[in-house]
Design an enzyme around this catalytic site. Structure first.
Site, PDB file in Angstrom:
ATOM      1  N   SER A  99      18.081  -0.796 -26.196  1.00  0.00           N
ATOM      2  CA  SER A  99      18.404   0.626 -26.307  1.00  0.00           C
ATOM      3  C   SER A  99      19.452   0.800 -27.405  1.00  0.00           C
ATOM      4  O   SER A  99      20.307  -0.061 -27.589  1.00  0.00           O
ATOM      5  CB  SER A  99      18.954   1.116 -24.970  1.00  0.00           C
ATOM      6  OG  SER A  99      19.816   2.218 -25.172  1.00  0.00           O
ATOM      7  N   GLU A 145       4.692  -0.349 -21.335  1.00  0.00           N
ATOM      8  CA  GLU A 145       4.670   1.120 -21.319  1.00  0.00           C
ATOM      9  C   GLU A 145       3.721   1.676 -22.371  1.00  0.00           C
ATOM     10  O   GLU A 145       3.007   2.658 -22.136  1.00  0.00           O
ATOM     11  CB  GLU A 145       6.077   1.667 -21.551  1.00  0.00           C
ATOM     12  CG  GLU A 145       7.020   1.372 -20.397  1.00  0.00           C
ATOM     13  CD  GLU A 145       8.458   1.679 -20.755  1.00  0.00           C
ATOM     14  OE1 GLU A 145       9.022   2.610 -20.172  1.00  0.00           O
ATOM     15  OE2 GLU A 145       9.022   0.988 -21.640  1.00  0.00           O
ATOM     16  N   THR A 168       0.898  -1.153   0.000  1.00  0.00           N
ATOM     17  CA  THR A 168       0.000   0.000   0.000  1.00  0.00           C
ATOM     18  C   THR A 168       0.934   1.200   0.000  1.00  0.00           C
ATOM     19  O   THR A 168       2.025   1.145   0.591  1.00  0.00           O
ATOM     20  CB  THR A 168      -0.910   0.049   1.249  1.00  0.00           C
ATOM     21  OG1 THR A 168      -0.077   0.182   2.408  1.00  0.00           O
ATOM     22  CG2 THR A 168      -1.750  -1.217   1.405  1.00  0.00           C
ATOM     23  N   HIS A 169       0.556   2.240  -0.709  1.00  0.00           N
ATOM     24  CA  HIS A 169       1.416   3.429  -0.870  1.00  0.00           C
ATOM     25  C   HIS A 169       2.772   3.050  -1.489  1.00  0.00           C
ATOM     26  O   HIS A 169       3.768   3.725  -1.232  1.00  0.00           O
ATOM     27  CB  HIS A 169       1.653   4.160   0.454  1.00  0.00           C
ATOM     28  CG  HIS A 169       0.406   4.368   1.254  1.00  0.00           C
ATOM     29  ND1 HIS A 169      -0.369   5.494   1.148  1.00  0.00           N
ATOM     30  CD2 HIS A 169      -0.223   3.563   2.153  1.00  0.00           C
ATOM     31  CE1 HIS A 169      -1.415   5.398   1.955  1.00  0.00           C
ATOM     32  NE2 HIS A 169      -1.359   4.217   2.577  1.00  0.00           N
ATOM     33  N   LYS A 178      20.378  -2.788 -21.821  1.00  0.00           N
ATOM     34  CA  LYS A 178      18.953  -2.549 -21.588  1.00  0.00           C
ATOM     35  C   LYS A 178      18.020  -3.581 -22.227  1.00  0.00           C
ATOM     36  O   LYS A 178      18.264  -4.067 -23.319  1.00  0.00           O
ATOM     37  CB  LYS A 178      18.547  -1.157 -22.116  1.00  0.00           C
ATOM     38  CG  LYS A 178      19.125  -0.009 -21.360  1.00  0.00           C
ATOM     39  CD  LYS A 178      18.736   0.046 -19.902  1.00  0.00           C
ATOM     40  CE  LYS A 178      17.299   0.453 -19.700  1.00  0.00           C
ATOM     41  NZ  LYS A 178      17.066   1.853 -20.060  1.00  0.00           N
TER      42      LYS A 178
END
Ligand code: ARG
Length: 467
Positions: free
Chosen positions: A277, A290, A155-156, A283
């Protein structure tokens, strides 16, 4: 070029105006539905003896030829004929001669466009429901496969309590199943036959609307001609369901991005759904997740476009309504693609098992269990919370986790602690104790998996009646 509506005009249309008012560049994709609707309308006209069977046969044959031209890529659309309706009709008249002009009896483009969009959206909504079903099946398999896999629940975005990864996946699944229900529900209101409303008033010809509906597989005809040509709420409802669905996918995608980062490192995406990348050789980026997260924005935008388009619009038809198509089409395309990619990404992803040290980074993920332990001993929960809070503070001071503290130290904080407290704060035990309906205990999660497996075995009601 002479327009199908050109009788009362003396001057020809300005070419910029022609381009401006044309929708053919985007409503071209409705050709199958436009032709299907026209064939049904034509058959109904013949059945009701409004046109002769001979004429109807010619018109239907002409429409079928136009369909073939579209399918073979030979059809040439013309901006000057504005939209798909007039492009199809003009070509059919070219092919069959003036008799083709009888097709538009008892019909207007206003009810025709509504019919086309409803036929289109009925089909696409069915496909989206199928994709959603596929995705939920993938998630269910993932849940089964990782049934013993404990992860931190947050949570948070702070470690909160240990949970089963399967439980977390099923949380997403529940949301997606509600999305499926919303789509099925929208489908019911899409599945209404508007033809026969004509421009707005209905028609003086003795048509049989129910017969057209039957030919096109609609269970119901619309009941008010003005409403049927004015409203696009069925499309807005679909876009709203789509926006909520994309919101859900975006949350899931956000977690996929987080979980596959080196910081979390508990999800490995397949090479097939990631990209590299151009500068950083190490990467492996979660682009699929996304992009879906990003695309949720345009789907929200499409909903707002549609609502804004309709706001304050006087009844009945207004040309503004032509602007409904691009947001709707974009929504359909985006949702379908996102679902398919997301499904592929999750199907090929692999969850890594976390060692307890990684699972409980803070050292306090089972603090609630410690408080629960005291409450079980009869300490009022508020007091138990207080005592455990002080224990946490003590541990922080000493640089320890809850598991590292000794009973002697605990006793100094509260005499209610006993040696069995340590058992209580073991990760597995914490999870297994959440044995309430809907809780994260393995027994409960397995029960939910079984319920969902059963639910997914029954075919969606809309697919059963789909034409
Ligand atoms: N292309 C138009 C649309 O999408 C079809 C209906 C045109 N009707 C009219 N009265 N101009 O809305």
């Amino acid at each position: 070029m002479k327009k199908p509506w050109g009788g009362r005009f003396k001057q020809s249309t300005n070419t910029l105006m022609e381009r401006f008012s044309a929708s053919i560049s985007f409503d071209r994709r409705l050709y199958v539905y436009d032709i299907e609707g026209s064939i049904a309308h034509c058959r109904m006209l013949a059945k009701c003896k409004i046109i002769s069977q001979t004429d109807a046969k010619k018109i239907v044959a002409g429409l079928q030829r136009v369909l073939k031209e579209f399918e073979s890529g030979k059809f040439e659309c013309d901006d000057r004929l504005e939209d798909i309706h007039m492009n199809v009709e003009s070509r059919m008249i070219q092919l069959v001669g003036p008799v083709g002009g009888k097709l538009h009896t008892a019909r207007s483009r206003n009810d025709q466009v509504c019919l086309d969009v409803r036929l289109y959206l009925r089909e696409e909504t069915g496909q989206i429901v199928q994709s959603l079903t596929q995705l939920t099946k993938t998630l269910l398999q993932l849940a089964r496969k990782n049934i013993d896999h404990i992860v931190p629940g947050y949570t948070h975005l702070q470690q909160a309590q240990p949970i089963l990864l399967a439980h977390h996946l099923l949380a997403h699944l529940e949301m997606l199943l509600r999305d499926r229900e919303r789509m099925e529900d929208a489908w019911k209101r899409i599945n209404v036959m508007p033809l026969g409303s004509a421009a707005l008033a209905g028609t003086g010809f003795p048509i049989d609307r129910k017969y057209t509906a039957k030919l096109l597989g609609f269970p119901e005809v619309s009941h008010n001609s003005i409403d049927s040509v004015s409203d696009r709420d069925f499309a807005a409802e679909f876009c709203a369901a789509a926006a909520i669905l994309m919101m859900h996918l975006s949350r899931f995608c956000e977690e996929v991005v987080l979980w596959s980062s080196s910081e979390f490192d508990w999800l490995e995406l397949s090479d097939a759904y990631t990209t590299g990348s151009s500068i950083m050789p190490q990467k492996k980026n979660p682009d699929a997740a996304e992009l879906i997260r990003g695309k949720s924005g345009r789907v929200y935008g499409n909903l707002v476009s549609l609502l804004t388009l309709m706001k304050s619009l006087p009844l009945a038809y207004n040309k503004d309504l032509q602007e409904d198509k691009e947001p709707l089409f974009d929504t359909v395309d985006t949702v379908k693609l996102s679902l398919e990619v997301f499904n592929g990404m999750m199907k090929t992803a692999r969850f890594k098992k976390l060692p307890p040290s990684r699972l409980d980074i803070s050292g306090f993920i089972t603090a609630t269990d410690m408080a629960d332990y005291l409450a079980v001993q009869g300490v009022p929960f508020r007091e138990a919370h207080e005592i455990t809070g002080r224990t946490v503070a003590y541990c922080i001071k000493k640089g320890k986790g809850l598991q590292d503290i000794t009973l002697k130290e605990l006793k100094k904080i509260s005499s209610r602690f006993d040696t069995d407290v340590f058992d209580h704060i073991i990760l597995e035990n914490s999870v297994q104790r959440k044995n309430v309906h809907g809780g994260t205990a393995k027994k409960q999660v397995l029960a939910q998996i079984r319920r969902l497996e059963k639910k997914l075995k029954t075919r969606s009601p809309i697919l059963r009646v789909r034409k």
